[in-house]
Design an enzyme around this catalytic site. Sequence first.
Site, mmCIF file in Angstrom:
data_model
loop_
_atom_site.group_PDB
_atom_site.id
_atom_site.type_symbol
_atom_site.label_atom_id
_atom_site.label_comp_id
_atom_site.label_asym_id
_atom_site.label_seq_id
_atom_site.Cartn_x
_atom_site.Cartn_y
_atom_site.Cartn_z
ATOM 1 N N ARG A 155 47.352 62.437 -6.251
ATOM 2 C CA ARG A 155 46.868 63.243 -5.127
ATOM 3 C C ARG A 155 45.359 63.140 -5.087
ATOM 4 O O ARG A 155 44.703 63.279 -6.123
ATOM 5 C CB ARG A 155 47.232 64.724 -5.308
ATOM 6 C CG ARG A 155 48.676 65.047 -5.055
ATOM 7 C CD ARG A 155 49.007 66.392 -5.632
ATOM 8 N NE ARG A 155 48.721 66.408 -7.073
ATOM 9 C CZ ARG A 155 48.735 67.501 -7.826
ATOM 10 N NH1 ARG A 155 48.973 68.675 -7.283
ATOM 11 N NH2 ARG A 155 48.486 67.453 -9.122
ATOM 12 N N GLU A 156 44.806 62.916 -3.918
ATOM 13 C CA GLU A 156 43.353 62.900 -3.809
ATOM 14 C C GLU A 156 42.845 64.269 -4.242
ATOM 15 O O GLU A 156 43.458 65.292 -3.951
ATOM 16 C CB GLU A 156 42.915 62.605 -2.375
ATOM 17 C CG GLU A 156 43.229 61.189 -1.998
ATOM 18 C CD GLU A 156 42.570 60.742 -0.710
ATOM 19 O OE1 GLU A 156 41.531 61.320 -0.321
ATOM 20 O OE2 GLU A 156 43.095 59.819 -0.097
ATOM 21 N N LYS A 208 59.203 56.216 -4.275
ATOM 22 C CA LYS A 208 57.885 56.554 -3.738
ATOM 23 C C LYS A 208 57.999 57.180 -2.335
ATOM 24 O O LYS A 208 57.466 58.247 -2.059
ATOM 25 C CB LYS A 208 57.030 55.273 -3.691
ATOM 26 C CG LYS A 208 55.772 55.365 -2.890
ATOM 27 C CD LYS A 208 54.744 56.227 -3.587
ATOM 28 C CE LYS A 208 53.565 56.507 -2.697
ATOM 29 N NZ LYS A 208 52.558 57.311 -3.323
ATOM 30 N N CYS A 264 48.306 59.231 3.306
ATOM 31 C CA CYS A 264 49.646 58.945 2.773
ATOM 32 C C CYS A 264 50.789 59.547 3.583
ATOM 33 O O CYS A 264 51.604 58.806 4.136
ATOM 34 C CB CYS A 264 49.724 59.430 1.337
ATOM 35 S SG CYS A 264 48.442 58.721 0.312
HETATM 36 C C1 UGA Z 1 50.105 62.655 -1.549
HETATM 37 C C2 UGA Z 1 51.112 63.014 -2.649
HETATM 38 O O1 UGA Z 1 50.999 64.397 -2.977
HETATM 39 C C3 UGA Z 1 50.888 62.153 -3.894
HETATM 40 O O2 UGA Z 1 51.893 62.430 -4.865
HETATM 41 C C4 UGA Z 1 50.965 60.668 -3.497
HETATM 42 O O3 UGA Z 1 50.726 59.812 -4.598
HETATM 43 C C5 UGA Z 1 49.929 60.399 -2.433
HETATM 44 O O4 UGA Z 1 50.175 61.242 -1.287
HETATM 45 C C6 UGA Z 1 50.030 58.936 -2.047
HETATM 46 O O5 UGA Z 1 51.071 58.506 -1.561
HETATM 47 O O6 UGA Z 1 49.096 58.177 -2.364
HETATM 48 P P1 UGA Z 1 47.544 63.313 -1.032
HETATM 49 O O7 UGA Z 1 47.797 62.761 0.322
HETATM 50 O O8 UGA Z 1 46.338 62.880 -1.764
HETATM 51 O O9 UGA Z 1 48.797 62.998 -2.015
HETATM 52 O O10 UGA Z 1 47.413 64.890 -0.925
HETATM 53 P P2 UGA Z 1 48.397 66.153 -0.991
HETATM 54 O O11 UGA Z 1 47.866 67.103 -1.981
HETATM 55 O O12 UGA Z 1 49.789 65.753 -1.147
HETATM 56 O O13 UGA Z 1 48.168 66.796 0.465
HETATM 57 C C7 UGA Z 1 48.532 66.106 1.662
HETATM 58 C C8 UGA Z 1 48.355 67.025 2.858
HETATM 59 O O14 UGA Z 1 49.323 68.071 2.833
HETATM 60 C C9 UGA Z 1 47.000 67.717 2.942
HETATM 61 O O15 UGA Z 1 46.554 67.709 4.277
HETATM 62 C C10 UGA Z 1 47.285 69.131 2.476
HETATM 63 O O16 UGA Z 1 46.399 70.092 3.002
HETATM 64 C C11 UGA Z 1 48.690 69.338 3.014
HETATM 65 N N1 UGA Z 1 49.464 70.346 2.276
HETATM 66 C C12 UGA Z 1 49.815 70.152 0.979
HETATM 67 C C13 UGA Z 1 49.857 71.514 2.942
HETATM 68 O O17 UGA Z 1 49.548 71.727 4.139
HETATM 69 N N2 UGA Z 1 50.605 72.441 2.266
HETATM 70 C C14 UGA Z 1 50.976 72.251 0.966
HETATM 71 O O18 UGA Z 1 51.672 73.130 0.420
HETATM 72 C C15 UGA Z 1 50.562 71.091 0.305
#
Ligand code: UGA
Length: 438
Positions: A155-156, A208, A264
């Site tokens: 996760r970023e 994935k 992602c």
């Molecule tokens: C995501 C996955 O969580 C990672 O496991 C994966 O490796 C990565 O994609 C990838 O495929 O490279 P990432 O996109 O960095 O990671 O970030 P997340 O923390 O997953 O958040 C994604 C989005 O969802 C953000 O906009 C965040 O604000 C939103 N989000 C997340 C919500 O609105 N609610 C939540 O409960 C969680």
Amino acid sequence: MKKITFIGTGYVGLVSGTGISDFGHKVTCVDIAKDKIHDLNNGKLPIYEPGLHELVKKNMEAGRLNFTTDMKKAIQDADVIFIAVGTPMGEDGKSNLKYVESVAMTIGKYLRTYTVICTKSTVPVGTGSWIEGIIRSSNKQNTPFDYISNPEFLREGSAVKDFLWPDRVVIGASSQTAFDIMKEVYGPLYINKRSIVHTSVVTAEMIKYSSNAFLALKISYINEVANLCEALGADVHMVSKIMGQDGRISPKFLHPGPGYGGSCFPKDTEAFVDISKENGLRMLTVEAAIKTNKKQKIRMVDKMKKLMAGNFNNKIITVLGLAFKPNTDDIRESASIDMIKALQDGGGDVRAFDPAANDAMREVFPNISYFNSWEEACQNADGVAIMTEWNEFRGISINRLKSILRNPIVLDTRNILSVKKLKENNFSFDNVGHLIER
Ligand code: UGA
């Protein structure tokens, strides 16, 4: 100790390459972008990621991590080559595989001794055999190799931690030799009893996409629940918290918000839907999650419009938070982009602040004003939209905010401000399904 080459020094390549060097292997990260390699050799990182700078420095100083543009040498010296180039979403919504294709051809051309070739980039399910075919066709010397898949789950914002302490490591390999080599690569994790799973290539690719699409689905689901909570006067925080106490559901990824963004989820969900259609099937749940997410971003704009008495014209409106999530400077597919665009189109005077992403957003919207703190950005504004839950926004003093705004209006799309304090200070406000004070 293995000799490892990472091709591509983007987000995935840099974090994973550095992480593997920290496991004690000798890692070479190679990229065709000369400027980037020059900067990396001088300790300048192309991305903002907590903890990464320190880890790069530590491993460079220990002589385990180096950066180069010499592709041929990096390929010929390696026991394991990771393909970690970008697979951006093309105009047609599909992953663009041209960088993967070109790297696969180059690997085949230079390969001289048995090597494990591993894809870390996220590629559509089924792409593995295509990549292997490309390597084979340019491998005129018939050098033996094994092709494997090792998807990333970083996760970023917490990628370093995710890499060094993963929930699981998935290795898709048809060869036992290649799997045993990868077990050595991830050896320190194995010692810590992290699960290292051996699957086929296609199953690894499927894990994935299924994981990312499921998380996206959870977010869209809770966003819809939040919207219904608003209509019924229920509090979504209580709903998601208690739902999450059921071990089958888990409280993670049940935070409502302005719609998911990043490089992602939007791309991977679209690709998953495409892959299923190509196979004569529909992923109706994922299609719905995508639709809901798009609607959620528009819904935030509608909420802001309502708070601003129906129009943005000539109003000063501050957007706090530009990155798609905290602890990153990445703005790709961020809900703040939709918000700024709507504010601008509606004739608003837009001001913005993000602790890390001002520069990135300036490239997309050069004509809005950027500030260096939330207080400066909110001075004399007619309204504020909070789009990212940075810690420093969680600590905003509502009294102070009221004293610097021209009009006490706030849209809190991340539900981080106290509803009680907003009410006490006579704010006109809205959030996402969290109308009742905790
Ligand atoms: C995501 C996955 O969580 C990672 O496991 C994966 O490796 C990565 O994609 C990838 O495929 O490279 P990432 O996109 O960095 O990671 O970030 P997340 O923390 O997953 O958040 C994604 C989005 O969802 C953000 O906009 C965040 O604000 C939103 N989000 C997340 C919500 O609105 N609610 C939540 O409960 C969680």
